[in-house]
Write a protein that holds these residues in place. Structure first.
Motif, PDB file in Angstrom:
ATOM      1  N   LEU A   1      44.393  42.187  39.291  1.00  0.00           N
ATOM      2  CA  LEU A   1      43.862  43.288  40.028  1.00  0.00           C
ATOM      3  C   LEU A   1      42.691  43.681  39.635  1.00  0.00           C
ATOM      4  CD1 LEU A   1      44.290  45.048  42.819  1.00  0.00           C
ATOM      5  CD2 LEU A   1      45.256  46.658  41.382  1.00  0.00           C
ATOM      6  N   LYS A   2      41.539  43.658  40.307  1.00  0.00           N
ATOM      7  CA  LYS A   2      40.118  44.117  39.934  1.00  0.00           C
ATOM      8  C   LYS A   2      39.742  45.248  40.891  1.00  0.00           C
ATOM      9  CE  LYS A   2      36.565  41.683  37.412  1.00  0.00           C
ATOM     10  NZ  LYS A   2      36.940  42.325  36.111  1.00  0.00           N
ATOM     11  N   VAL A   3      39.569  46.524  40.329  1.00  0.00           N
ATOM     12  CA  VAL A   3      39.245  47.324  41.153  1.00  0.00           C
ATOM     13  C   VAL A   3      37.843  48.213  40.768  1.00  0.00           C
ATOM     14  CG1 VAL A   3      39.594  50.107  41.997  1.00  0.00           C
ATOM     15  CG2 VAL A   3      41.284  48.399  41.848  1.00  0.00           C
ATOM     16  N   ASN A   4      36.805  47.886  41.231  1.00  0.00           N
ATOM     17  CA  ASN A   4      35.406  48.120  40.973  1.00  0.00           C
ATOM     18  C   ASN A   4      34.784  49.155  41.883  1.00  0.00           C
ATOM     19  OD1 ASN A   4      33.022  47.955  39.411  1.00  0.00           O
ATOM     20  ND2 ASN A   4      32.344  46.102  40.464  1.00  0.00           N
TER      21      ASN A   4
ATOM     22  N   SER B   1      36.367  52.342  38.156  1.00  0.00           N
ATOM     23  CA  SER B   1      36.911  51.053  38.067  1.00  0.00           C
ATOM     24  C   SER B   1      37.972  50.755  37.118  1.00  0.00           C
ATOM     25  CB  SER B   1      35.638  50.115  37.561  1.00  0.00           C
ATOM     26  OG  SER B   1      34.427  50.542  38.390  1.00  0.00           O
TER      27      SER B   1
ATOM     28  N   ASP C   1      41.223  47.421  35.854  1.00  0.00           N
ATOM     29  CA  ASP C   1      41.569  46.161  36.088  1.00  0.00           C
ATOM     30  C   ASP C   1      43.237  45.987  35.743  1.00  0.00           C
ATOM     31  OD1 ASP C   1      41.262  44.864  33.639  1.00  0.00           O
ATOM     32  OD2 ASP C   1      39.289  45.158  34.114  1.00  0.00           O
TER      33      ASP C   1
ATOM     34  N   ASN D   1      45.734  42.987  34.329  1.00  0.00           N
ATOM     35  CA  ASN D   1      45.789  41.757  33.781  1.00  0.00           C
ATOM     36  C   ASN D   1      47.506  41.046  34.382  1.00  0.00           C
ATOM     37  OD1 ASN D   1      43.296  41.465  33.328  1.00  0.00           O
ATOM     38  ND2 ASN D   1      43.665  42.264  31.207  1.00  0.00           N
TER      39      ASN D   1
ATOM     40  N   GLU E   1      39.755  43.555  44.509  1.00  0.00           N
ATOM     41  CA  GLU E   1      40.244  42.181  44.339  1.00  0.00           C
ATOM     42  C   GLU E   1      41.468  41.910  43.899  1.00  0.00           C
ATOM     43  OE1 GLU E   1      37.248  39.603  42.597  1.00  0.00           O
ATOM     44  OE2 GLU E   1      35.730  40.258  43.797  1.00  0.00           O
TER      45      GLU E   1
ATOM     46  N   GLU F   1      43.716  38.606  42.810  1.00  0.00           N
ATOM     47  CA  GLU F   1      44.081  37.432  42.469  1.00  0.00           C
ATOM     48  C   GLU F   1      42.741  36.771  43.107  1.00  0.00           C
ATOM     49  OE1 GLU F   1      48.050  36.328  43.632  1.00  0.00           O
ATOM     50  OE2 GLU F   1      48.688  36.430  41.808  1.00  0.00           O
TER      51      GLU F   1
ATOM     52  N   SER G   1      39.266  39.259  48.192  1.00  0.00           N
ATOM     53  CA  SER G   1      38.934  40.713  48.397  1.00  0.00           C
ATOM     54  C   SER G   1      40.180  41.295  49.386  1.00  0.00           C
ATOM     55  CB  SER G   1      37.622  40.967  48.890  1.00  0.00           C
ATOM     56  OG  SER G   1      37.524  42.336  49.485  1.00  0.00           O
TER      57      SER G   1
END
Lengths: 233, 359
Positions: free
Chosen positions: A2-5, A21, A23, A25, A59, A61, A64
């Motif tokens: 999970l990637k939060v930006n 932001s 993330d 893993n 995002e 995996e 978006s």
């Protein structure tokens, strides 16, 4: 995973989450800690699609999921166990769990049900009981069990210890640890910062909508500023 | 094993409901044949059937979906006038009255469903009081639109006007089907008690099966806890719309049945009071209780006929009931009390500890 930006979330004109932001893993337990109103739950709700994120990107995996409807996010393998448990009080324990498997095929859901009962024998004992008559700890187990029914690869837990007796808090956190060991990545929001940091790999500290520090959980546990503010000295 | 048992329980409850309706129908038929039914009561039979369908369908929105709709008569109105127009237009093409009735009702139901989608998509974004206000406005808008609508039928087909019956420019032998505020006149009365009975059974079949289906469970989950429903992967919009549109379609069917029972029908008949009347059926019968809706609709339609003097107090009673309902639904304490009482009753009857432990 999970990637939060740089997301910004507003309630009307109130700017609740200000350019955050972070993330998560695969295989980690990540916790967001902070005082009331810091924006922890808002962040989870935005990731789950329950709240609109005005700017930024989320995002999961590699895909978006910003603006994706909440029910579709669940079927991507990102489940949330909402704050205050939010179980279906009028339904039986088993019916609650069956609702959790809503996005899955019947057969898969049945298998999930067996797995959840294995993990929570208590729920199996009470499967016919109306969910509203369960104790607080059992309700929290049910809420977690329900979220697990969709077999998420990432499980978000919003204040799982809220309103529980200390012994039950220990139990719930033991369950969280176990879940993680069996392969579920966990994003945990907690006010009980000490507990959260004791099980987490990494933590982010939030203050009024901003991340003020982020480090591995053990570092945060020993950080003077964090200790003073959130761990009671 | 548990599934089978659960199925049986819900099926048993449904069968009782079907049985009740069938029994009622048989009694009425016997009374009609033996001549024990007064003519005024006999005239009430089709309206009773229509109101039962109205109440059951509104219960789908109010009880199962948990959203208050105050414009249910609007859908009835659409079904009514669509049904009348279709029936009059097809008078020569389909000589068989029951078949014509079926076709008219079907068109009425479909049209009401289409309008249900158009209204539902934007309106169902709202919740609670706000949705109630929008549906109330919808009912009024429908009433006023039909009030200025002129529809005629002649050999060249249907013609439509918003000005006057003369503006339709009908040929010799043409017929004004819908005459603005005068409503639809000269309707051939093709509705029958049997048709009403069939419609009730069909409605019950649809609503009861929906309630016990996967979709029905989803709809109730949305009602019980929106956030939880969303977080387990239920599409709120889809299921809200599904319940609302089915409810609208059934109201349309009921409207057609109702209108084709009278020689004259005016748009004013389907106003706010009718919506409230149906809501009173639902509330009195028990929100979410289908059998209750049927009984309440039947009893409350017959009662004013039997007790003429009661009729004067009807509106007063509605007012009192509605105020009580509003107080009850907005008061956390009363809500909790009701929840606790039902929980206790449930525990006593259903949850025998001996049964619950066996796994």
């Amino acid at each position: 995973m999970l990637k939060v930006n740089d997301i910004n979330v507003y309630y009307g004109s109130i700017h609740a989450v200000k350019g955050i932001s972070f993330d998560v893993n695969k295989g980690e337990i990540v916790t967001l800690i902070g005082a009331n109103g810091a924006g922890k739950s808002t962040i989870l709700n935005s990731v789950a699609g329950l709240l609109k994120t005005r700017t930024g990107s989320i995002e999961f995996e590699g895909q978006s999921i910003l603006g994706t409807a909440p029910h579709l996010i669940v079927s991507k393998g990102l489940a949330m166990c909402p704050e205050g448990r939010r179980i279906f009080l009028q339904m039986s324990v088993e019916e609650n769990l069956e609702m959790g498997g809503y996005t899955r095929k019947n057969q898969e859901a049945e298998q999930s049900l067996i797995n959840v009962y294995d993990r929570f024998p208590r729920l199996k004992e009470r499967r016919k009981q109306q969910a509203g008559t369960l104790s607080g700890g059992e309700q929290q187990m049910l809420a977690i069990g329900r979220a697990l029914m969709s077999r998420p690869s990432l499980l978000m837990l919003d204040e799982p210890s809220m309103g529980l007796a200390p012994i039950l808090v220990d139990q719930i956190f033991a369950i969280i640890k176990e879940l993680n060991e069996s392969g579920t990545t966990i994003l945990l929001v907690e006010q009980n910062a000490r507990m959260a940091l004791s099980v987490a790999d990494r933590g982010y500290v939030l203050e009024t909508g901003r991340i003020v520090s982020s480090a591995s959980a053990s570092v945060l546990l020993n950080d003077d500023a964090v200790r003073k503010a959130y761990l009671g000295g | 094993m548990k599934k089978v048992k659960k199925l049986r329980k819900s099926t048993r409850s449904s069968l009782i409901t079907y049985g009740l309706v069938i029994l009622f129908f048989v009694i009425v038929q016997v009374m009609m044949i033996t001549g024990n039914l007064s003519s005024s009561l006999r005239g009430q039979l089709v309206p009773i059937a229509a109101y039962i369908v109205m109440a059951v369908s509104l219960n789908l929105t109010v009880g199962i979906l948990g959203e208050l709709s105050l414009g249910h008569a609007g859908f009835m109105s659409i079904g009514a006038f669509a049904g009348v127009i279709v029936s009059t237009s097809l008078e020569n093409q389909i000589a068989n009255a029951p078949l014509r009735l079926a076709v008219s009702m079907l068109v009425g139901g479909i049209l009401a469903a289409v309008v249900g989608v158009i209204v539902g998509v934007p309106a169902l974004r709202l919740r609670g009081d706000y949705l109630a206000i929008v549906t109330l406005a919808f009912g009024e808008i429908i009433k006023n639109v039909i009030n200025i609508l002129y529809v005629g039928y002649d050999s060249s087909g249907l013609s439509l006007s918003l000005k006057s019956a003369n503006a339709l420019g009908l040929e010799e032998g043409g017929k004004v089907v819908l005459n603005g505020p005068m409503g639809a006149v000269g309707i051939s009365r093709i509705s029958t008690v049997t048709a009403g009975f069939v419609l009730i059974i069909v409605t019950l079949f649809i609503v009861l099966n929906l309630m016990h289906s996967r979709s029905g469970r989803a709809i109730m989950a949305v009602r019980d806890n929106r956030i939880a429903a969303e977080s387990v992967g239920i599409s709120i919009t889809k299921y809200k719309l599904m319940a609302f549109v089915i409810s609208a379609a059934l109201a349309g069917l009921a409207g057609s049945l109702y209108a084709l029972n009278f020689s004259t029908v005016v748009a004013k008949k389907f106003d706010f009071n009718t919506s409230i009347l149906v809501l009173v059926f639902v509330v009195l019968g028990g929100i979410g209780n289908i059998r209750g809706s049927i009984i309440a609709a039947a009893v409350l339609t017959v009662l004013p006929e039997l007790l003429r003097q009661f009729n004067d107090y009807r509106m007063l009673l509605y007012a009192i009931i509605l105020i009580l309902v509003m107080i009850a639904t907005n008061n956390e304490k009363i809500k909790n009390l009701i929840n606790r009482v039902t929980l206790m009753l449930d525990l006593k009857t259903k949850n025998d500890p001996k049964k619950g432990g066996a796994a």
